[in-house]
Design a protein around this motif. Structure first.
Motif, PDB file in Angstrom:
ATOM      1  N   LEU A 288       0.831  -1.215   0.000  1.00 37.99           N
ATOM      2  CA  LEU A 288       0.000   0.000   0.000  1.00 37.99           C
ATOM      3  C   LEU A 288       0.858   1.253   0.000  1.00 37.99           C
ATOM      4  CD1 LEU A 288      -2.824  -1.322   2.286  1.00 37.99           C
ATOM      5  CD2 LEU A 288      -3.178  -0.243   0.050  1.00 37.99           C
ATOM      6  N   GLN A 289       1.996   1.198   0.695  1.00 36.27           N
ATOM      7  CA  GLN A 289       2.880   2.379   0.699  1.00 36.27           C
ATOM      8  C   GLN A 289       3.407   2.664  -0.709  1.00 36.27           C
ATOM      9  OE1 GLN A 289       5.550   1.125   3.820  1.00 36.27           O
ATOM     10  NE2 GLN A 289       4.617   2.526   5.286  1.00 36.27           N
ATOM     11  N   VAL A 290       3.612   1.599  -1.490  1.00 36.49           N
ATOM     12  CA  VAL A 290       4.061   1.796  -2.871  1.00 36.49           C
ATOM     13  C   VAL A 290       2.909   2.310  -3.740  1.00 36.49           C
ATOM     14  CG1 VAL A 290       4.840   0.582  -4.960  1.00 36.49           C
ATOM     15  CG2 VAL A 290       5.893   0.062  -2.744  1.00 36.49           C
ATOM     16  N   GLU A 291       1.738   1.696  -3.589  1.00 37.30           N
ATOM     17  CA  GLU A 291       0.661   1.945  -4.548  1.00 37.30           C
ATOM     18  C   GLU A 291      -0.269   3.078  -4.136  1.00 37.30           C
ATOM     19  OE1 GLU A 291      -1.104  -1.794  -5.825  1.00 37.30           O
ATOM     20  OE2 GLU A 291       0.867  -2.761  -5.648  1.00 37.30           O
ATOM     21  N   ASP A 292      -0.225   3.489  -2.866  1.00 37.56           N
ATOM     22  CA  ASP A 292      -1.080   4.586  -2.405  1.00 37.56           C
ATOM     23  C   ASP A 292      -0.305   5.379  -1.344  1.00 37.56           C
ATOM     24  OD1 ASP A 292      -3.179   6.234  -1.899  1.00 37.56           O
ATOM     25  OD2 ASP A 292      -4.613   4.655  -1.368  1.00 37.56           O
ATOM     26  N   PRO A 293       0.791   6.058  -1.767  1.00 43.28           N
ATOM     27  CA  PRO A 293       1.738   6.633  -0.794  1.00 43.28           C
ATOM     28  C   PRO A 293       1.165   7.756   0.074  1.00 43.28           C
ATOM     29  CG  PRO A 293       2.422   7.107  -3.064  1.00 43.28           C
ATOM     30  CD  PRO A 293       1.236   6.203  -3.155  1.00 43.28           C
ATOM     31  N   GLU A 294      -0.013   8.264  -0.267  1.00 43.55           N
ATOM     32  CA  GLU A 294      -0.605   9.331   0.560  1.00 43.55           C
ATOM     33  C   GLU A 294      -1.204   8.782   1.860  1.00 43.55           C
ATOM     34  OE1 GLU A 294      -0.442  12.637  -0.356  1.00 43.55           O
ATOM     35  OE2 GLU A 294       0.876  11.710  -1.854  1.00 43.55           O
ATOM     36  N   LYS A 295      -1.525   7.498   1.883  1.00 42.27           N
ATOM     37  CA  LYS A 295      -2.209   6.928   3.047  1.00 42.27           C
ATOM     38  C   LYS A 295      -1.235   6.743   4.211  1.00 42.27           C
ATOM     39  CE  LYS A 295      -6.312   6.713   1.330  1.00 42.27           C
ATOM     40  NZ  LYS A 295      -6.679   5.983   0.158  1.00 42.27           N
ATOM     41  N   ARG A 296      -1.773   6.898   5.439  1.00 46.34           N
ATOM     42  CA  ARG A 296      -0.886   6.763   6.614  1.00 46.34           C
ATOM     43  C   ARG A 296      -1.300   5.545   7.451  1.00 46.34           C
ATOM     44  NH1 ARG A 296       0.208  12.303   9.548  1.00 46.34           N
ATOM     45  NH2 ARG A 296      -1.954  12.790   9.089  1.00 46.34           N
ATOM     46  N   PHE A 297      -0.300   4.759   7.818  1.00 47.64           N
ATOM     47  CA  PHE A 297      -0.546   3.515   8.547  1.00 47.64           C
ATOM     48  C   PHE A 297       0.126   3.607   9.909  1.00 47.64           C
ATOM     49  CE2 PHE A 297      -0.527   2.765   4.052  1.00 47.64           C
ATOM     50  CZ  PHE A 297      -1.748   2.142   3.871  1.00 47.64           C
ATOM     51  N   ILE A 298      -0.634   3.231  10.950  1.00 52.99           N
ATOM     52  CA  ILE A 298       0.013   3.159  12.253  1.00 52.99           C
ATOM     53  C   ILE A 298       0.579   1.745  12.368  1.00 52.99           C
ATOM     54  CG2 ILE A 298      -1.524   4.906  13.213  1.00 52.99           C
ATOM     55  CD1 ILE A 298      -2.861   2.566  14.789  1.00 52.99           C
ATOM     56  N   GLY A 299       1.550   1.543  13.246  1.00 54.52           N
ATOM     57  CA  GLY A 299       2.176   0.206  13.374  1.00 54.52           C
ATOM     58  C   GLY A 299       1.132  -0.837  13.736  1.00 54.52           C
ATOM     59  N   GLY A 300       1.562  -2.032  13.999  1.00 51.33           N
ATOM     60  CA  GLY A 300       0.612  -3.047  14.457  1.00 51.33           C
ATOM     61  C   GLY A 300       0.560  -4.267  13.570  1.00 51.33           C
ATOM     62  N   CYS A 301       1.085  -4.139  12.329  1.00 51.30           N
ATOM     63  CA  CYS A 301       1.105  -5.330  11.476  1.00 51.30           C
ATOM     64  C   CYS A 301       2.155  -6.308  12.026  1.00 51.30           C
ATOM     65  CB  CYS A 301       1.433  -4.937  10.035  1.00 51.30           C
ATOM     66  SG  CYS A 301       3.067  -4.174   9.839  1.00 51.30           S
ATOM     67  N   ARG A 302       2.122  -7.544  11.553  1.00 48.49           N
ATOM     68  CA  ARG A 302       3.079  -8.565  12.024  1.00 48.49           C
ATOM     69  C   ARG A 302       3.715  -9.296  10.847  1.00 48.49           C
ATOM     70  NH1 ARG A 302       2.598 -10.409  17.511  1.00 48.49           N
ATOM     71  NH2 ARG A 302       1.185  -9.010  18.610  1.00 48.49           N
ATOM     72  N   LEU A 303       4.851  -9.913  11.136  1.00 50.06           N
ATOM     73  CA  LEU A 303       5.570 -10.612  10.061  1.00 50.06           C
ATOM     74  C   LEU A 303       5.234 -12.102  10.063  1.00 50.06           C
ATOM     75  CD1 LEU A 303       9.098  -8.984  10.511  1.00 50.06           C
ATOM     76  CD2 LEU A 303       7.370  -8.415   8.793  1.00 50.06           C
ATOM     77  N   CYS A 304       5.019 -12.658   8.876  1.00 50.83           N
ATOM     78  CA  CYS A 304       4.836 -14.111   8.756  1.00 50.83           C
ATOM     79  C   CYS A 304       6.218 -14.723   8.518  1.00 50.83           C
ATOM     80  CB  CYS A 304       3.912 -14.448   7.587  1.00 50.83           C
ATOM     81  SG  CYS A 304       3.888 -16.221   7.248  1.00 50.83           S
ATOM     82  N   PRO A 305       6.693 -15.555   9.459  1.00 54.19           N
ATOM     83  CA  PRO A 305       8.048 -16.101   9.302  1.00 54.19           C
ATOM     84  C   PRO A 305       8.193 -16.973   8.059  1.00 54.19           C
ATOM     85  CG  PRO A 305       6.873 -17.210  11.099  1.00 54.19           C
ATOM     86  CD  PRO A 305       6.001 -16.065  10.653  1.00 54.19           C
ATOM     87  N   MET A 307       6.505 -16.563   5.040  1.00 54.92           N
ATOM     88  CA  MET A 307       6.586 -15.707   3.843  1.00 54.92           C
ATOM     89  C   MET A 307       7.966 -15.055   3.752  1.00 54.92           C
ATOM     90  SD  MET A 307       3.805 -15.402   1.951  1.00 54.92           S
ATOM     91  CE  MET A 307       2.089 -15.944   2.014  1.00 54.92           C
ATOM     92  N   LYS A 308       8.516 -14.720   4.922  1.00 60.85           N
ATOM     93  CA  LYS A 308       9.789 -13.996   4.937  1.00 60.85           C
ATOM     94  C   LYS A 308      10.972 -14.911   4.629  1.00 60.85           C
ATOM     95  CE  LYS A 308       8.036  -9.998   5.337  1.00 60.85           C
ATOM     96  NZ  LYS A 308       6.794  -9.689   4.645  1.00 60.85           N
ATOM     97  N   LEU A 309      10.745 -16.205   4.408  1.00 52.08           N
ATOM     98  CA  LEU A 309      11.837 -17.079   3.961  1.00 52.08           C
ATOM     99  C   LEU A 309      12.174 -16.848   2.483  1.00 52.08           C
ATOM    100  CD1 LEU A 309      10.932 -20.450   5.709  1.00 52.08           C
ATOM    101  CD2 LEU A 309      12.851 -18.941   6.223  1.00 52.08           C
ATOM    102  N   ASN A 310      11.285 -16.160   1.767  1.00 50.27           N
ATOM    103  CA  ASN A 310      11.582 -15.851   0.364  1.00 50.27           C
ATOM    104  C   ASN A 310      12.620 -14.739   0.288  1.00 50.27           C
ATOM    105  OD1 ASN A 310       9.434 -17.301  -1.456  1.00 50.27           O
ATOM    106  ND2 ASN A 310       8.335 -16.612   0.374  1.00 50.27           N
ATOM    107  N   SER A 311      13.527 -14.844  -0.671  1.00 51.84           N
ATOM    108  CA  SER A 311      14.512 -13.772  -0.868  1.00 51.84           C
ATOM    109  C   SER A 311      14.924 -13.765  -2.330  1.00 51.84           C
ATOM    110  CB  SER A 311      15.744 -13.994   0.009  1.00 51.84           C
ATOM    111  OG  SER A 311      16.461 -15.130  -0.462  1.00 51.84           O
TER     112      SER A 311
END
Ligand code: 13P
Ligand code: SF4
Length: 351
Positions: A288-305, A307-311
């Protein structure tokens, strides 16, 4: 075994690639300590150039789930989206090779739908707590207990579990498909929390169903609580809370919007609000930050371990020379039975 020398790119090619990556990624800052500044993008350029060259040489496509790192999605991805959209892309792909940058159940789904393609994953360890929570044998035992029930499996399940099911669903079509099943009793696997959300939504719609659930949860989405939402609303007036149906029913009830990752993106893009709280994996906030950079997000999201194995490095290596464990193979009988539930899903999904 000889290893091919890495390709050499000219400084002009590397600069142009670094510019492209920098323009795509400059607004992403959702991960603490990670920035895609120009120097970082110049460092990534040899990798993305090589991957894009290998793709052309091998007639390969890279399908990327919204939860993987943005340099994968915007640097080398050919399609990005939620699991429903990516399953359609896999079904309709004519490429000889599909690299699935997501998790293994998504790559298995691609192989079920596109059996002629070589389907590979960057990391075989990219499981999913939902898919790993139940086996085909477990589903057979449940079916014996509830012989009159239709079996609906969430797409976050193994090919073997899909093969035991009457229909597959995703987070984007689950309510409509379960509502349309002729059977009153539905055995829903493997997500216990999504089953709670289905019960609540069908009650709201006045649809009479008995939903029997197995006991899996998503280790990312089951962490969010109504207290998180209340605290965020108190701090950020006008906040919109956006949740995935893998969250608890209490979280879903307290959110402003509940839907698939694709639905969540659409909602944020279409909604005017001072702040958004995304109760999902941080990769979606990056998109969303890439595709709609005007929007503001507060923290709180989490990482999926998983999904993050991809590199990028693993994607390059799987294209250069896949190890046997990175290539998805399925028993043909399992594949054919699993394909039936996926085809029924496509038929039952509203246009
Ligand atoms: P989507 O189908 O909404 O992309 O969800 C997949 C997933 O794994 C969510 O945790
Ligand atoms: Fe599985 Fe949850 Fe990760 Fe999605 S976010 S892949 S459901 S563990």
């Amino acid at each position: 075994m000889t290893t091919a020398a890495p390709p050499v790119f000219t400084p002009a090619e590397l600069d142009a690639e670094a510019d492209r990556l920098f323009r795509a990624l400059l607004s992403v800052d959702c991960e603490p300590g990670r920035r895609w500044d120009y120097a970082a993008c110049r460092g990534l350029a040899p990798l993305t150039l090589e991957i894009n060259r290998l793709k052309r040489e091998q007639d390969a496509v890279i399908l990327t789930h919204s939860y993987v790192e943005p340099e994968i999605i915007y640097g080398v991805g050919d399609a990005k989206g939620d699991s429903y959209y990516l399953s359609l892309k896999a079904r309709d792909s004519r490429a000889r090779k599909i690299v699935f940058a997501g998790v293994v159940f998504m790559a298995e789904t691609a192989k079920i739908l596109s059996p002629a393609a070589v389907v590979v994953v960057p990391d075989r360890g990219s499981g999913c707590s939902l898919a790993d929570s139940i086996t085909g044998a477990d589903v057979r035992r449940l079916k014996a207990l509830y012989p009159d029930a239709a079996v609906a499996c969430y797409i976050n399940s193994t090919a073997e579990v899909k093969a035991e099911s009457d229909v597959c669903v995703t987070s984007g079509n689950v309510y409509d498909i379960v509502a349309r099943l002729p059977e009153r009793r539905v055995l829903f696997v493997p997500d216990r929390l999504m089953a709670e959300n289905v019960r609540a939504e069908l009650r709201r719609r006045g649809v009479d169903k008995e939903i029997i659930a197995s006991d899996g949860t998503c280790i990312v989405h089951d962490q969010f609580t109504p207290a998180d939402i209340a605290a965020a609303r108190a701090r950020f007036p006008g906040l919109k809370v956006v949740a995935h149906p893998e969250c608890t029913a209490e979280v879903a009830a307290a959110a402003d919007y509940v839907g698939s990752t694709g639905g969540m993106m659409k909602y944020v893009k279409q909604t005017a609000a001072p702040y958004f709280l995304m109760l999902t994996e941080c990769g979606l906030v990056g998109r969303l930050q890439v595709e709609d950079p005007e929007k503001r997000f507060i923290g709180g999201c989490r990482l999926c371990p998983y999904m993050k194995l991809n590199s990028l490095e693993k994607i390059r290596d799987v294209l250069r020379q896949p190890r046997p464990d990175q290539v998805i193979t399925l028993d043909e009988d399992v594949r054919l039975r699993a394909a039936r539930g996926l085809e029924r899903m496509f038929e039952l999904t509203p246009a």
